[in-house]
Design a protein around this motif. Sequence first.
Motif, PDB file in Angstrom:
ATOM      1  N   ARG A 181       1.519 -10.572  -5.617  1.00  0.00           N
ATOM      2  CA  ARG A 181       0.166 -10.330  -5.116  1.00  0.00           C
ATOM      3  C   ARG A 181      -0.176  -8.865  -5.394  1.00  0.00           C
ATOM      4  N   ALA A 182      -1.438  -8.511  -5.154  1.00  0.00           N
ATOM      5  CA  ALA A 182      -1.917  -7.167  -5.499  1.00  0.00           C
ATOM      6  C   ALA A 182      -1.099  -6.092  -4.809  1.00  0.00           C
ATOM      7  N   MET A 183      -0.795  -5.022  -5.537  1.00  0.00           N
ATOM      8  CA  MET A 183      -0.103  -3.869  -4.959  1.00  0.00           C
ATOM      9  C   MET A 183      -0.721  -2.591  -5.500  1.00  0.00           C
ATOM     10  N   SER A 184      -0.548  -1.514  -4.733  1.00  0.00           N
ATOM     11  CA  SER A 184      -1.280  -0.280  -5.017  1.00  0.00           C
ATOM     12  C   SER A 184      -0.814   0.388  -6.305  1.00  0.00           C
ATOM     13  N   GLY A 235       0.779  -1.241   0.000  1.00  0.00           N
ATOM     14  CA  GLY A 235       0.000   0.000   0.000  1.00  0.00           C
ATOM     15  C   GLY A 235       0.804   1.282   0.000  1.00  0.00           C
TER      16      GLY A 235
END
Lengths: 105, 309
Positions: free
Chosen positions: A58-61, A42
Amino acid sequence: MTHTVRIEDTGVSYACAPRESLLEGLNRLGLRGIPTGCHGGGCGVCKIEVLAGEFQTRAMSRDHVSDDDVAHHRLLACRVYPASDLSLKVIGKLQRKVCNPASVR
Amino acid sequence: MALTGVLRPGHAQVRVLDLEESVRFYRDVLGLVETGRDAEGRVYFKCWDERDHNSYVIRQADRAGLDFFGFKVLDKATLDKLDADLQAYGLATELIPAGEMLETGERVRFTLPSGHVMELYADKTCIGNGLTEVNPAPWGPQREHGIAPVRLDHALLYGPNVAEVQKIFTEVLGFYLVERVLTPDGDGNVAIWLSCSHKVHDIAFAEYPEPGKLHHCSFLMESWEQVLRAGDIMSMNLVPVDIGPTRHGVTRGCTIYAWDPSGNRFETFMGGYQPYPDYGPLTWTFDNFGQGLDYPQRKLHETFLTVVS
């Protein structure tokens, strides 16, 4: 099994398991006072560029990682998991600490 | 009645990178009570001892951070008056219709010079705290699930133009300045703590070049023991902890800062003191900011200044 991650900025290498993020492995080097950030993709502090090697993410901002960044493997170390030996360079706020000899214990 | 106008922080809407991972974190680790999901996919939570339907809402997005922070006001007449006062002050307001958020009435939305979206509203459905209203027990099973804070207490937001933000809160919304940290030259404030109540802060701001950033949302615990228990639960669940357990010099609050799975910082907090609007603000010089942040360690942790979402 673990993979070897080489920090090209300093020539230092560390071991990192496939289930560990590159940041978790980096933390084990014991660099003093390292601001490793939020560990959740984030805040953008731990930005790196993967120069060679396989990995999963994995998901990152998107505030910190654009499409162009993704295409050029400029990612957040807390969200990147090694799938082979890797080499990287540090480009986020982390760089000052990782690349400063005074921070090595 | 002494407490009128803006009553309290009412809701925060926060962006997360993985919704279900975040639901598990907020429900089972932080121990909030899940109260609903809407057609947009937002998930609504409240703290166990809050009575209104929701106080913390998460939304899946491609970036972390805060969508908006809302305050509950006394009634519809107060809402209308504050809407008019904000416009008279020169701020544009937008009416969000009732029902856009679950169980929530019409909201007055405006954007601060710091880039943060604020809301005021008068109505949110009271669903109670799970205890009876007649001869209630002091607590119930919801208090025992996860960290289980009592309420959403306040937020600290980072952005530019803090002096202008202070004027809006103190001159239009009826807040008062409780504490501040001065700039290095002493001519301005780098951080301000504002109250609309008897609390040490209902919202706080720190000067930061990027607009609209979230430093943390804070959740109230009942005791220092409960803050330590929160730290135990964080470690059991591998939650990344930023600072603490320790005590702030500013507000005297006892604290742990940690991050949710998307890197949004949150705080488990207790204590402080009870200021009144006639108290003058307490002032920290910049060279004492470390004590203000972490009184025992007297340390201005770098992450406090640089890590936001």
